[in-house]
Design an enzyme around this catalytic site. Structure first.
Site, PDB file in Angstrom:
ATOM      1  N   LEU A   6       0.851  -1.181   0.000  1.00 32.23           N
ATOM      2  CA  LEU A   6       0.000   0.000   0.000  1.00 32.23           C
ATOM      3  C   LEU A   6       0.887   1.231   0.000  1.00 32.23           C
ATOM      4  CD1 LEU A   6      -2.609  -0.982   2.766  1.00 32.23           C
ATOM      5  CD2 LEU A   6      -2.889  -1.186   0.296  1.00 32.23           C
ATOM      6  N   ASP A   7       0.450   2.283  -0.689  1.00 34.30           N
ATOM      7  CA  ASP A   7       1.190   3.537  -0.656  1.00 34.30           C
ATOM      8  C   ASP A   7       1.299   4.037   0.782  1.00 34.30           C
ATOM      9  OD1 ASP A   7       1.289   3.473  -3.421  1.00 34.30           O
ATOM     10  OD2 ASP A   7      -0.497   4.726  -3.658  1.00 34.30           O
ATOM     11  N   ARG A   8       2.305   4.846   1.025  1.00 36.81           N
ATOM     12  CA  ARG A   8       2.539   5.373   2.375  1.00 36.81           C
ATOM     13  C   ARG A   8       1.275   5.985   2.978  1.00 36.81           C
ATOM     14  NH1 ARG A   8       6.696   7.832   5.597  1.00 36.81           N
ATOM     15  NH2 ARG A   8       5.892   9.616   6.743  1.00 36.81           N
TER      16      ARG A   8
END
Length: 310
Positions: free
Chosen positions: A144-146
């Site tokens: 998942l993106d930050r």
């Protein structure tokens, strides 16, 4: 459960070489992978993606065809040895074979530029995560993106890692997200089939305008109309970097709060309204179907109420 400890290696070695005549016309990532200092295609691709490679002083895509005599410079990081850190992330499911994590926004998945500690990977070491050929990403089969929150599954052995990777490639893992967007879809449900890759003009972004397109498919369904905004349930068929954000922006449904592709600062959000709220897959060892859900975190729940009241 064994926690592996050590220190985060910060050393970076500069590799400089000239393209040989025999490599004329070869892809950049293949030439890099052939070097013993790099050794694998996956590391070569990652170095290109992170901007650690230049060809005659310029950044190039991994598919760039090199010419004989070109000078390639690579900043090769020493393998990171992660410190085991206390586990603070919620764990909706844990057994001897795998872990499901409910990642909060703001937590980086693994070491990278500007994030050498305090990553999810460091906590996964404590949990005995294992699998894959990258010690900086133990057991991580999808990411998942930050600034995206929500559920992801992590392996605790090489066997489970390989089976989870297979299941994801076979599209047997159901990954659903809640996304609040600006605009009105043309239908209540839809399928976006548009290859994406690194943007031609900005290598830090992903785009449909790319020299290295990869198949990407996203499904969506309207959950709630909120005036000029809509809450969507989004399902990934593939899992490219930034896929949901890029695809929704491409059909004029930019994600609220997304400072890169969407509507920055909308509803006073400081990150994109994107939450991995459901994860469904067959357990690779027991054969049980695991179906887990995650509620919206407080910041997104508050933004949703704000949108309803607008």
């Amino acid at each position: 459960m064994t926690a592996h400890t050590g220190c985060m290696a910060l050393a970076v070695a500069t590799l400089r070489f000239v393209v040989a005549d025999a490599d004329t016309g070869s892809r950049l990532d293949r030439v890099l992978a052939s070097r013993p200092e790099i050794g694998t295609r996956s590391l070569a691709e990652r170095l290109v993606e992170e901007g650690a490679v230049s060809v005659d002083g310029e950044a190039r895509s991994k598919s760039h065809r090199v010419d004989a005599g070109a000078v390639i410079v690579v900043e090769v990081p020493a393998p990171a040895i992660l410190d085991a850190e206390p586990v603070t992330v919620p764990l909706p499911y844990v057994d001897d074979h795998l872990v499901v994590v409910d990642k909060p926004a703001g937590l980086t998945m693994h070491p990278g530029a500007g994030a050498l500690a305090g990553t999810l990977a460091s906590q996964l070491i404590t949990l005995g995560a294992a699998g894959g050929d990258n010690p900086e990403r133990p057991g991580i089969v999808h990411r998942l993106d930050r600034e995206t929150s929500g559920l992801l599954v992590v392996a605790r052995s090489e066997t489970v890692f390989a089976e989870l990777q297979r299941a994801i490639r076979a599209r047997e893992v159901e990954r659903r997200y809640l996304a609040l967007v600006r605009g009105t879809p043309r239908s209540r449900t839809g399928r976006i089939d548009a290859p994406i890759g690194r943007d031609r003009r900005d290598p830090t972004k992903r785009s449909l305008d790319t020299e290295e397109p990869r198949d990407a498919v996203t499904w969506f369904e309207v959950v709630e109309h909120l005036g000029e905004r809509v809450l969507l349930d989004v399902r990934l068929e593939t899992g490219r970097t930034h896929q949901i954000r890029v695809h929704l922006a491409a059909i004029d449904l930019p994600v609220c709060g997304d400072s890169t592709y969407g509507v920055k600062g909308d509803l006073e959000l400081v990150r994109q309204f994107l939450h991995a709220h459901r994860l469904r897959f067959t357990h690779p060892v027991t054969g049980d179907v695991l179906d887990l859900e995650s509620s919206l975190p407080p910041d997104l729940a508050a933004a949703l109420e704000h949108a309803r009241a607008a």
